[in-house]
Scaffold this active site. Structure first.
Site, PDB file in Angstrom:
ATOM      1  N   TYR A 148      -2.336   4.824   9.597  1.00  0.00           N
ATOM      2  CA  TYR A 148      -1.669   3.613   9.108  1.00  0.00           C
ATOM      3  C   TYR A 148      -0.494   3.226  10.012  1.00  0.00           C
ATOM      4  CZ  TYR A 148      -1.073   0.183   5.389  1.00  0.00           C
ATOM      5  OH  TYR A 148      -1.020  -0.983   4.662  1.00  0.00           O
ATOM      6  N   TYR A 170       0.858  -1.188   0.000  1.00  0.00           N
ATOM      7  CA  TYR A 170       0.000   0.000   0.000  1.00  0.00           C
ATOM      8  C   TYR A 170       0.894   1.236   0.000  1.00  0.00           C
ATOM      9  CZ  TYR A 170      -3.618   3.336   1.424  1.00  0.00           C
ATOM     10  OH  TYR A 170      -4.472   4.409   1.483  1.00  0.00           O
TER      11      TYR A 170
END
Length: 275
Positions: free
Chosen positions: A155, A145
């Site tokens: 994240y 990602y």
């Protein structure tokens, strides 16, 4: 004739029919591949077996990547049932929920180690375990990602894990290249999956990506699945050590997309909020 007709592949980490691994598996199946699947535990087995049945696969194995004995069992089962493999899809990532909240500074050593072991080392151990079964020209694919190279809200430690994963892809590509085995990563844009459900404000992230991506949309599971199939087939026989983006072009952006309004550049995000 399908691009994967006569080929055999192992899908590791499919969670349900919304997961990226499912999209890749479906595309591979449509191109003629014979598939095998793994599940983490009994709870997820109930989700994985219907997917395996849908894709005409009787091969479903238990694999908890934190348990070394599971890898040995997986090797024996795959060798017995399939004999060899032409591709592997590694779709395994995890960090404790508390590590995706607050700031990276607050990450515990335990959460850091867990994220790295499950999300990164599992690719190395999986590939090393199954290497004797990989045919000449085989392909290994993992999922990454954009948070690996850019800051992404919420994240946190997974960004570090994905950065390490992409580095592992490059080193494994060299290690396995001499055996004519390719290793790549697919970096998809945000998609609603079981994994993404643990990320706070994910709905906002989806909308931001849609507005600011060059293609002005979010990618579909089918688009990501087809890209995965490409990286697993002979169509990409000259590609290894690569991070392949399927994110409607979002990764090229250096700032929010703009549009002219009243003779001045205005952020599309702001224009959207005015509507």
């Amino acid at each position: 004739m399908g691009f994967l007709k006569g080929k055999k592949g192992l899908i590791v980490g499919v969670a349900n029919n919304k997961s990226i691994a499912y999209g890749i598996a479906q595309s591979c199946f449509n191109q003629g591949a014979t598939l095998a699947f793994t599940y983490l535990n009994e709870s997820l087995e109930k989700r994985v077996r219907p997917i395996a049945q849908e894709l005409n696969s009787p091969y479903v194995y238990e694999l908890d990547v934190s348990k070394e004995e599971h890898f040995k069992s997986l090797y024996n089962s795959v060798k017995k049932d399939l004999g060899s493999l032409d591709f592997i899809v590694h779709s395994v990532a995890f960090a404790p929920k508390e590590a995706l909240e607050g700031s990276l500074l607050e990450t515990s050593k335990s959460a850091f180690n867990t994220a790295m072991e499950i999300s990164v080392y599992s690719l190395i151990e999986l590939t090393n375990t199954l290497k004797p079964l990989l045919n000449n020209g085989a392909s290994v694919l993992t999922l990454s990602y954009l948070g690996s190279t850019k800051y992404m809200a919420h994240y946190n430690v997974m960004g570090l894990a994905k950065a390490a994963l992409e580095s592992a892809v490059r080193y494994l590509a060299v290690d396995l290249g001499k055996h004519h085995i390719r290793v790549n990563a697919l970096s998809a844009g945000p998609i609603r999956t079981l994994a993404s459900s643990g990320i706070a404000d994910f709905r906002m992230i989806l909308k931001w990506n849609e507005i600011n991506a060059p293609l002005r949309k979010n990618v579909s599971l089918e688009e990501v699945g087809n890209a995965g199939m490409y990286l697993l087939s002979s169509l990409s026989s000259g590609v290894s050590g690569e991070v392949h983006f399927v994110d409607a072009g979002y990764h090229v952006m250096g700032m929010g997309a703009v549009e002219e309004k009243d003779n001045k550049a205005t952020l599309l995000w702001d224009l959207h909020k005015e509507q």
